[in-house]
Enzyme design. Sequence first.
Site, PDB file in Angstrom:
ATOM      1  N   GLU A  68       0.852  -1.201   0.000  1.00 37.63           N
ATOM      2  CA  GLU A  68       0.000   0.000   0.000  1.00 37.63           C
ATOM      3  C   GLU A  68       0.889   1.253   0.000  1.00 37.63           C
ATOM      4  OE1 GLU A  68      -2.237   0.554   3.664  1.00 37.63           O
ATOM      5  OE2 GLU A  68      -3.837   1.597   2.609  1.00 37.63           O
ATOM      6  N   LYS A  78      -9.673   2.368  -2.320  1.00 40.11           N
ATOM      7  CA  LYS A  78      -9.828   1.648  -1.035  1.00 40.11           C
ATOM      8  C   LYS A  78     -11.227   1.835  -0.452  1.00 40.11           C
ATOM      9  CE  LYS A  78      -7.316   1.403   3.418  1.00 40.11           C
ATOM     10  NZ  LYS A  78      -6.072   1.798   4.085  1.00 40.11           N
ATOM     11  N   CYS A 127      -5.681  -2.876   2.189  1.00 40.86           N
ATOM     12  CA  CYS A 127      -5.402  -2.954   3.635  1.00 40.86           C
ATOM     13  C   CYS A 127      -6.598  -3.220   4.550  1.00 40.86           C
ATOM     14  CB  CYS A 127      -4.637  -1.715   4.085  1.00 40.86           C
ATOM     15  SG  CYS A 127      -3.885  -2.004   5.704  1.00 40.86           S
TER      16      CYS A 127
END
Length: 387
Positions: A120, A197, A234
Site C-alpha cells: 500500500e 480503497k 489494507c
Amino acid sequence: MSAPFSLKTLEDCLKNVPADDLKDLKTHIYGRSNDNELPVSTKAQKIAKDNTFVIKSYKFEAIKEDLRKPRVVRIGAIQTSLAAPTTEPIGVQRQKIFDKVAKIIEAAALENVNILCLQELWYLPYVFCTREKYPWCEFAENPESGAAVTFLSTFARKYNMVIVSPILERDEDQGDIVWNTAVVISHTGKIIGKHRKNHIPRVGDFNESTYYFEGNTGHPVFETKYGRLAINICYGRHHPQNWMMFGLNGAEIVFNPSAEIGGSLSDRMWFIEGRAAAVANSFFTITINRVGTEVFANEFTSADGKKAHNDMGPFYGSAYLATPEGMRTPGMPRDSDGLLISEVDLNECRQSRDLHTFRMCQRLPIYAEGFTRATKLDFKPQIIREI
Ligand SMILES: NC(=O)NCCC(=O)O
C-alpha cells in the site's frame, strides 16, 4: 524509536520443533507438510544480496485436468522499508524508493514473475499518523500519468509483467481530491484501470480519514493476460463482504497491499484473514505489508492518553500467499525488504468450487435481504428470547 522484533520471521519459532512434529505442525499452519520451495537463480540471488533484500519462491500444484490446460502463473509481492529519512525533500524520498524497487523488479523478472504487486502507498512513508497535510499531500499523483505509475509502466512493458501499483491518487478531474488507490498496469505498459480503497481506518495512528474518503469504485476485477485479479486494500482485509464481492465478480487472485504495525490487532489477525478469505471465496490471496520504522520530525498522539511520539512502531512485513485449498507460503521476514514469489495454477479456483461447493451453497438471496433490512432506520435484530 520502538524496539525491533525479537523474531526475524514467525517461522523462526519452528526451528527447534522435532522433524516429525514439524510435519504435523506445518500441515496445520501452512496446509501442507512441505513448503515446496523453488530454487532462485544465482543472478537474482546476487541482486538480492547486493541490495539487501530477501527472495523466497514457492510452488503450489493443482489437479491435472484432461480437458483444461494448467494455467500456471508466477505471482510476486514486494515488501519494502523507506529508502530515505522522512525529512528529505519529497522528490528525493520518492526517487530513492524507485531506485530500491527497480532492483527488486529486476530480480522478479529474472524469476519470470507474471503478476507483481507492491505494498500500500509503496513510494511514500505512511504519513497519515501525523495528520499534517504538507508536505505529504505532494505525494498524491495522477493515476494515469503520475511518476510512480509511469515508472512501473516501463517495467511492465519491458518484462511483459502485469504490475499493481498502490498509490496516493490526486483526482485532477474532480476538484483535486485525494484517494487511496491501486492502479493495474497491463503487461503492455498501458493502464487497465484503478480501484479505490473501500474501508478507511480511523484507529490509533491510522488517521487516513483526515486525507480521503471511502472509495467509490465498487469491487472491480481486472482481466489481464495472466488471470483475473482484484485489490482489497489494507483495512478491507477485516471485512469479509469486501473479499466476497471481489469473488462474486470473478476474481482469481486478490491482493491485499497493506501498512500494518507490530503488536496491533492486525498483527494477531494477519495470518488468519488472508488464508480464511482464500478458502471462503475460492481465490488466491496475497497479503503484503511494509517493513521498518518510519520516524517523523513532529510528534503526534494516538488519542489514547499515552505520550506523544515520533513513530508508529515497526511495520511487520510478513507477506504471504494463500490458496483456495487453504495452503499458504511461510511468511516473509518481519524486518527486511523482500520479494515473495509463488507459482500457482489458477485452475485450482474452479477445482475448489467443485470440491467444496461453497459458492454453490452460498445463500446470496437471504444475505441480500438481511443486509437490506439491516440498513433500514427501523431495523430490529432477529433475536428470539424466552418469554
Ligand atoms: N493501512 C491500513 O488500512 N491499516 C489498517 C490498520 C488496522 O488494520 O487496524
